[in-house]
Design an enzyme around this catalytic site. Sequence first.
Site, PDB file in Angstrom:
ATOM      1  N   ASP A  28       0.866  -1.168   0.000  1.00 19.47           N
ATOM      2  CA  ASP A  28       0.000   0.000   0.000  1.00 19.47           C
ATOM      3  C   ASP A  28       0.912   1.229   0.000  1.00 19.47           C
ATOM      4  O   ASP A  28       2.117   1.125   0.270  1.00 19.47           O
ATOM      5  CB  ASP A  28      -0.885  -0.032   1.250  1.00 19.47           C
ATOM      6  CG  ASP A  28      -1.759   1.189   1.369  1.00 19.47           C
ATOM      7  OD1 ASP A  28      -2.427   1.541   0.380  1.00 19.47           O
ATOM      8  OD2 ASP A  28      -1.759   1.808   2.448  1.00 19.47           O
ATOM      9  N   ASP A  77      -0.263   5.174   0.884  1.00 19.60           N
ATOM     10  CA  ASP A  77      -0.572   6.124   1.959  1.00 19.60           C
ATOM     11  C   ASP A  77      -0.727   5.398   3.292  1.00 19.60           C
ATOM     12  O   ASP A  77      -1.508   4.451   3.407  1.00 19.60           O
ATOM     13  CB  ASP A  77      -1.884   6.851   1.655  1.00 19.60           C
ATOM     14  CG  ASP A  77      -1.812   7.661   0.375  1.00 19.60           C
ATOM     15  OD1 ASP A  77      -1.654   8.876   0.462  1.00 19.60           O
ATOM     16  OD2 ASP A  77      -1.919   7.054  -0.714  1.00 19.60           O
ATOM     17  N   ASP A  87      -1.262  -0.812   6.033  1.00 21.04           N
ATOM     18  CA  ASP A  87      -1.581  -0.266   7.352  1.00 21.04           C
ATOM     19  C   ASP A  87      -3.076  -0.274   7.633  1.00 21.04           C
ATOM     20  O   ASP A  87      -3.499   0.055   8.743  1.00 21.04           O
ATOM     21  CB  ASP A  87      -1.103   1.189   7.427  1.00 21.04           C
ATOM     22  CG  ASP A  87      -1.890   2.081   6.463  1.00 21.04           C
ATOM     23  OD1 ASP A  87      -2.579   3.009   6.922  1.00 21.04           O
ATOM     24  OD2 ASP A  87      -1.825   1.836   5.245  1.00 21.04           O
TER      25      ASP A  87
END
Length: 229
Positions: free
Chosen positions: A12, A14, A177
């Site tokens: 990922d 961001d 995250d």
Amino acid sequence: MKFTDKKAILFDLDGTLIDSAPDLALAINHMLTSIGREEISPAIIRSWVGNGASILVQRGLSGQTEIDPDLDPALLEKSLAIFLDFYAKNLCVDTVTYPNVVSSLQALKEKGYQLAIVTNKPYDFIQPILDGLSMNGLFSLLVGGDTLEKRKPDPLPLHFACEQLSVTVDDCVMVGDSKNDILAANAAKMQSIGLTYGYNYGEDINEHGPDVSFDDFANIVNALSDAKQ
């Protein structure tokens, strides 16, 4: 936990590789003031990041995480255009990489892994951010939130990445995250690594069942240390 016989790592963007929330907040507040609305605390906007630009703008217009079902479509279209135009010109004002990200990515690439980004961020923003943060040349594939007809938590972007990299699901690990990353990995039957920092709407990433979770990005290198043997 060790991850063995892996060939590719999907990341990922961001909240995983970069902290982009300050610049996203800047763009949201520019959009709001442009249409005559009050600015919103950057801390609140940070909690809205992770589902792509359109959802972020809808939350900005709604003033909360829960999107107002009665948003005017014309206002949304105008606001999204304002946001995207401003953000495109201000991608790396206050955006930074998280600790140990660049050195760890370099180490993983040197070990022979294919590295890819699978993000819900619009595709056109990915490469300029990588260039601005000295991460160009590290990734074999970039998949944005608008690359395909579906995005995370749907497994389609992960399956697409596997096809493009000529690897199987078992050859890959998804790193993220957010629950969107872990849910996508689970749906794809792919192993995953959760990161406890970043943007996960105040939830513990472990609630969504990653194979392992880390506080420090550098731990990924150790977890994959024997994967090429």
